[in-house]
Design an enzyme around this catalytic site. Structure first.
Site, PDB file in Angstrom:
ATOM      1  CG  ASN A  88      34.129  31.745  42.586  1.00 30.49           C
ATOM      2  OD1 ASN A  88      35.174  31.784  43.234  1.00 30.49           O
ATOM      3  ND2 ASN A  88      34.107  31.514  41.288  1.00 30.49           N
ATOM      4  CG  ASP A 112      46.686  30.702  39.930  1.00 30.42           C
ATOM      5  OD1 ASP A 112      47.581  31.551  40.031  1.00 30.42           O
ATOM      6  OD2 ASP A 112      45.607  30.781  40.528  1.00 30.42           O
TER       7      ASP A 112
END
Ligand code: PGA
Length: 259
Positions: free
Chosen positions: A153, A77
Site C-alpha cells: 500500500n 519501527d
C-alpha cells in the site's frame, strides 16, 4: 547481473537489477560503503523479507571482522506490546538476521521502547507517547543511511496511507493489509499486534541518505505510485521524492509497472 540506471528528478537514483539476490548485493554494497567511509556510523535498519539478501551479504563481508565498533543501528519501527526478547519483535529479528552476526553488541541496536503494562504504560513507568519522544530525540539530526522497504500500500516503516509527510515518531494502528502481510511471522493472524511505533516520514527524511529496496511483482504498483504517481499522502513512499539523496534498488518484477 545487469543494472539499468533511470534518470529521475532531484536526488533520486533508480537501479534495476535482475533478481532479489542482485538487489541484495547492490543494497549491501551501498551500506558497506557508508560503514567503511564513516568514523562514526548511524545505520537505520529495516525488517521484513526484502532486506534479507542484503543482510546475508553484509554478514559474509563484514561479520567477524571486528571493525564495526563505530556503528550504531536504529530500527525503523517496532510492534507495541512485544518484549525485545519476543522472536517476532523487530529488535529480536534484526539481532537474529544481522547485528549479532556482525558482532554489534545489543546495546548498539536501538529501537522504540514499546513495552507497556496493561495500563498503557511501559516498564520504567513511561507511556508510549513518551517512548516516541525519547526515540525521536535519540535519532536527533537523523541517521547516516536509512534502509527502507515498501508496503504493497506504499507504506514506509509503519507510515500507512494518509500519514503526514512531516510526522515524527508516533504510535500507529496497523492497517488490515499490513497485519495480513505480516501474519506469516506470527503463530496465527490474531497474534499480529494491532499497533506499532514507527519513525515518522519527517523522521525518515532527516536521514542523510535513503535506500529503498523492493523486489517482486507484488510491489510493482506501489513502486509505480511512489516514483511516478502524485506526490501525495495517499502514497507515503512518494515522500521520498522530496529528499535530496535517495537510492532506489529494484528487481525487474518490482520495476515492471514503471513507464
Ligand atoms: P517486506 O516488507 O520486505 O517483507 O515485503 C516491506 C514493508 O512492508 O515495508
Amino acid at each position: 547481473m545487469t543494472a539499468d540506471r533511470l534518470p529521475t528528478d532531484g536526488g533520486m537514483e533508480v537501479t534495476i537489477v535482475d533478481d532479489p539476490d542482485a538487489a541484495g548485493r547492490a543494497v549491501a554494497a551501498t551500506i558497506s560503503a557508508t560503514v567503511r567511509r564513516s568514523r562514526s556510523c548511524r545505520l537505520g535498519l529495516a525488517t521484513g523479507s526484502t532486506p534479507l539478501p542484503a543482510y546475508r551479504v553484509l554478514v559474509r563481508e563484514l561479520g567477524g571482522t571486528g571493525t564495526l565498533d563505530h556503528v550504531e543501528a536504529f530500527l525503523l519501527d517496532e510492534y507495541v506490546g512485544l518484549s525485545p526478547d519476543d522472536p517476532a519483535s523487530y529488535r529480536a529479528t534484526i539481532r537474529r538476521e544481522l547485528t549479532d552476526a556482525l558482532g554489534l553488541p545489543p546495546e548498539s541496536v536501538h529501537g522504540p521502547d514499546t513495552q507497556f503494562r496493561s495500563d498503557g504504560r511501559d516498564g520504567p513507568g513511561v507511556g508510549l507517547l513518551e517512548a516516541c519522544e525519547r526515540y525521536e530525540r535519540l535519532l536527533g539530526i537523523g541517521v547516516d543511511l536509512q534502509l527502507l522497504g515498501i508496503g504493497r500500500n506504499g507504506h514506509l516503516g509503519f507510515n500507512e496511507p494518509g500519514a503526514p509527510f512531516d510526522s515524527t515518531t508516533h504510535v500507529v494502528a496497523l492497517s488490515d493489509t499490513t497485519r495480513s502481510d505480516n501474519a506469516r511471522f506470527f503463530p496465527s493472524p490474531a497474534d499480529v499486534p494491532t499497533h506499532a511505533i514507527t519513525q515518522g516520514l519527517g523522521t525518515i527524511r532527516r536521514a542523510q541518505h535513503l535506500v529503498l529496496a523492493a523486489t517482486g511483482a507484488a510491489k510493482a504498483p506501489a513502486i509505480a505510485a511512489a516514483l511516478e504517481g502524485p506526490l501525495d499522502e495517499s502514497c507515503p513512499a512518494s515522500a521520498l521524492r522530496l529528499h535530496r539523496r535517495v537510492t532506489v534498488v529494484l528487481d525487474r518484477d518490482a520495476a515492471s509497472a514503471l513507464s
